[in-house]
Design an enzyme around this catalytic site. Structure first.
Site, mmCIF file in Angstrom:
data_model
loop_
_atom_site.group_PDB
_atom_site.id
_atom_site.type_symbol
_atom_site.label_atom_id
_atom_site.label_comp_id
_atom_site.label_asym_id
_atom_site.label_seq_id
_atom_site.Cartn_x
_atom_site.Cartn_y
_atom_site.Cartn_z
ATOM 1 N N ARG A 1 -12.070 -8.673 -12.446
ATOM 2 C CA ARG A 1 -13.089 -9.686 -12.742
ATOM 3 C C ARG A 1 -14.462 -9.146 -12.394
ATOM 4 O O ARG A 1 -14.609 -8.370 -11.449
ATOM 5 C CB ARG A 1 -12.827 -10.970 -11.953
ATOM 6 C CG ARG A 1 -11.663 -11.717 -12.535
ATOM 7 C CD ARG A 1 -11.278 -12.908 -11.724
ATOM 8 N NE ARG A 1 -10.004 -13.376 -12.231
ATOM 9 C CZ ARG A 1 -9.856 -14.268 -13.200
ATOM 10 N NH1 ARG A 1 -10.911 -14.857 -13.717
ATOM 11 N NH2 ARG A 1 -8.658 -14.593 -13.632
ATOM 12 N N ILE A 2 -15.449 -9.597 -13.157
ATOM 13 C CA ILE A 2 -16.821 -9.148 -12.951
ATOM 14 C C ILE A 2 -17.416 -9.947 -11.789
ATOM 15 O O ILE A 2 -17.283 -11.176 -11.738
ATOM 16 C CB ILE A 2 -17.627 -9.361 -14.249
ATOM 17 C CG1 ILE A 2 -17.046 -8.471 -15.350
ATOM 18 C CG2 ILE A 2 -19.094 -9.060 -14.042
ATOM 19 C CD1 ILE A 2 -17.429 -8.908 -16.747
ATOM 20 N N LEU A 3 -18.068 -9.226 -10.875
ATOM 21 C CA LEU A 3 -18.725 -9.883 -9.738
ATOM 22 C C LEU A 3 -20.233 -9.844 -9.964
ATOM 23 O O LEU A 3 -20.775 -8.810 -10.341
ATOM 24 C CB LEU A 3 -18.364 -9.162 -8.440
ATOM 25 C CG LEU A 3 -16.888 -9.245 -8.077
ATOM 26 C CD1 LEU A 3 -16.562 -8.266 -6.960
ATOM 27 C CD2 LEU A 3 -16.500 -10.659 -7.673
ATOM 28 N N ASN B 1 -16.615 0.372 -6.489
ATOM 29 C CA ASN B 1 -15.555 0.200 -7.476
ATOM 30 C C ASN B 1 -15.049 1.573 -7.903
ATOM 31 O O ASN B 1 -15.786 2.563 -7.846
ATOM 32 C CB ASN B 1 -16.125 -0.529 -8.700
ATOM 33 C CG ASN B 1 -15.078 -0.773 -9.767
ATOM 34 O OD1 ASN B 1 -13.944 -1.188 -9.477
ATOM 35 N ND2 ASN B 1 -15.414 -0.515 -11.020
ATOM 36 N N HIS C 1 -13.483 3.430 -11.294
ATOM 37 C CA HIS C 1 -13.330 3.226 -12.734
ATOM 38 C C HIS C 1 -12.581 4.421 -13.324
ATOM 39 O O HIS C 1 -12.930 5.577 -13.041
ATOM 40 C CB HIS C 1 -14.707 3.083 -13.402
ATOM 41 C CG HIS C 1 -14.593 2.786 -14.858
ATOM 42 N ND1 HIS C 1 -14.245 1.538 -15.332
ATOM 43 C CD2 HIS C 1 -14.730 3.576 -15.946
ATOM 44 C CE1 HIS C 1 -14.188 1.575 -16.645
ATOM 45 N NE2 HIS C 1 -14.474 2.796 -17.050
ATOM 46 N N ASP D 1 -23.299 -3.044 -9.346
ATOM 47 C CA ASP D 1 -24.538 -3.808 -9.538
ATOM 48 C C ASP D 1 -24.266 -4.926 -10.542
ATOM 49 O O ASP D 1 -23.114 -5.212 -10.855
ATOM 50 C CB ASP D 1 -25.697 -2.879 -9.948
ATOM 51 C CG ASP D 1 -25.518 -2.285 -11.335
ATOM 52 O OD1 ASP D 1 -24.548 -2.674 -12.051
ATOM 53 O OD2 ASP D 1 -26.344 -1.444 -11.725
ATOM 54 N N GLY E 1 -24.538 -5.129 -13.677
ATOM 55 C CA GLY E 1 -23.961 -4.781 -14.984
ATOM 56 C C GLY E 1 -22.461 -4.528 -14.885
ATOM 57 O O GLY E 1 -21.856 -4.665 -13.824
ATOM 58 N N ASP F 1 -19.840 -1.810 -14.767
ATOM 59 C CA ASP F 1 -19.623 -0.372 -14.555
ATOM 60 C C ASP F 1 -20.910 0.434 -14.681
ATOM 61 O O ASP F 1 -20.897 1.575 -15.186
ATOM 62 C CB ASP F 1 -18.549 0.155 -15.538
ATOM 63 C CG ASP F 1 -17.211 -0.557 -15.364
ATOM 64 O OD1 ASP F 1 -16.882 -0.939 -14.222
ATOM 65 O OD2 ASP F 1 -16.505 -0.746 -16.358
HETATM 66 C C1 GAR Z 1 -6.903 1.782 -11.585
HETATM 67 O O1 GAR Z 1 -6.576 2.790 -12.498
HETATM 68 C C2 GAR Z 1 -8.385 1.471 -11.627
HETATM 69 O O2 GAR Z 1 -9.167 2.579 -11.903
HETATM 70 C C3 GAR Z 1 -8.440 0.459 -12.736
HETATM 71 O O3 GAR Z 1 -7.314 -0.331 -12.544
HETATM 72 C C4 GAR Z 1 -6.258 0.453 -11.982
HETATM 73 C C5 GAR Z 1 -5.713 -0.295 -10.784
HETATM 74 O O4 GAR Z 1 -4.568 0.333 -10.310
HETATM 75 N N1 GAR Z 1 -9.655 -0.308 -12.664
HETATM 76 C C6 GAR Z 1 -10.321 -0.722 -13.722
HETATM 77 O O5 GAR Z 1 -9.945 -0.522 -14.875
HETATM 78 C C7 GAR Z 1 -11.581 -1.510 -13.409
HETATM 79 N N2 GAR Z 1 -12.323 -1.780 -14.588
HETATM 80 P P1 GAR Z 1 -3.981 0.018 -8.860
HETATM 81 O O6 GAR Z 1 -3.791 -1.492 -8.770
HETATM 82 O O7 GAR Z 1 -2.663 0.741 -8.845
HETATM 83 O O8 GAR Z 1 -4.948 0.541 -7.828
#
Ligand code: GAR
Length: 210
Positions: free
Chosen positions: A98-100, A114, A116, A148, A150, A152
């Site tokens: 979710r976006i914060l 975060n 990504h 921030d 935005g 990512d």
């Molecule tokens: C991870 O690959 C992370 O980079 C991604 O979700 C996965 C969570 O895995 N996050 C995003 O896509 C955020 N936009 P996990 O629950 O095993 O850590």
């Protein structure tokens, strides 16, 4: 036992929790000089909550409210309260989907990070490994960044490249990206806990201490 207060992490996640496990285990092993104060999920049955409870850590489901991609006002206040009550120094997003924004980021200014699963600014948003595969890039990777307003877009703390191999599927590529995540994220959290990284505008500056 020393009476020194440890740097406290609040971890937010919606999924299986592999990044959380890497960080929590690095804290337990002493390679990250911090402790996990609380784990919070917007998904009641998320694996990350089970992984936290198995480790004897505080784990809470907090309902996200009426929206699909962000927290509603009541939920946002509940997340802020839970993290403040846990006295966290850093909010670590580990697959929190979710976006914060707004109030949340003001409450934890420059204290939300975060991970990504792509080399930002390429492929922001959802299923970034799939976006990379569909686009046909030969190299993708992992980015750890401050959060921030935005999506990512915050200042980048660290990146690690991951090759895209012939025959990769979304599953094999995501698995290779997650291996890199499990190394990079604990290393960045350790540096933040040690006060070794600062931020000046869009640049993060490493090596500030020690
Ligand atoms: C991870 O690959 C992370 O980079 C991604 O979700 C996965 C969570 O895995 N996050 C995003 O896509 C955020 N936009 P996990 O629950 O095993 O850590």
């Amino acid at each position: 036992m020393s009476g020194e207060r440890k740097y406290r992490l609040g971890v937010l996640g919606s999924g299986k929790g592999s990044n959380f496990v890497a960080i929590a285990d690095a804290c337990a092993a002493g390679s990250v000089p911090a402790e996990v104060a609380v784990v919070i999920s917007d998904v009641a049955e998320a694996g990350i909550l089970d992984r936290a409870r198995e480790r004897g850590l505080a784990a809470q489901f907090i309902a996200p409210g009426k929206f699909r991609t962000k927290l509603d006002e009541t939920a946002e206040a509940a997340y802020i309260r839970a993290l403040q009550e846990a006295e966290v120094d850093l909010v670590v997003l580990a697959g929190f989907m979710r976006i914060l924004k707004g109030e949340f980021l003001r409450a934890f200014a420059q204290r939300v990070v975060n991970i990504h699963p792509a080399l930002l600014p390429s492929f922001p948003g959802l299923e970034a490994w799939k976006q990379a595969l569909d686009y046909g890039v030969k190299v993708t990777g992992v980015t750890v960044h401050f959060v921030d307003q935005g999506v990512d877009t915050g200042p980048i703390l660290a990146q690690q490249t991951v090759p895209v191999l012939a025959g990769d599927t979304a599953g094999t590529l995501h698995a290779r990206i997650q291996e890199a995540e499990r190394v990079l994220y604990p290393a960045v959290v350790a540096a933040l806990a040690r006060g070794e990284v600062g931020v000046q505008g869009r640049q993060t500056v490493w090596g500030m201490k020690g």
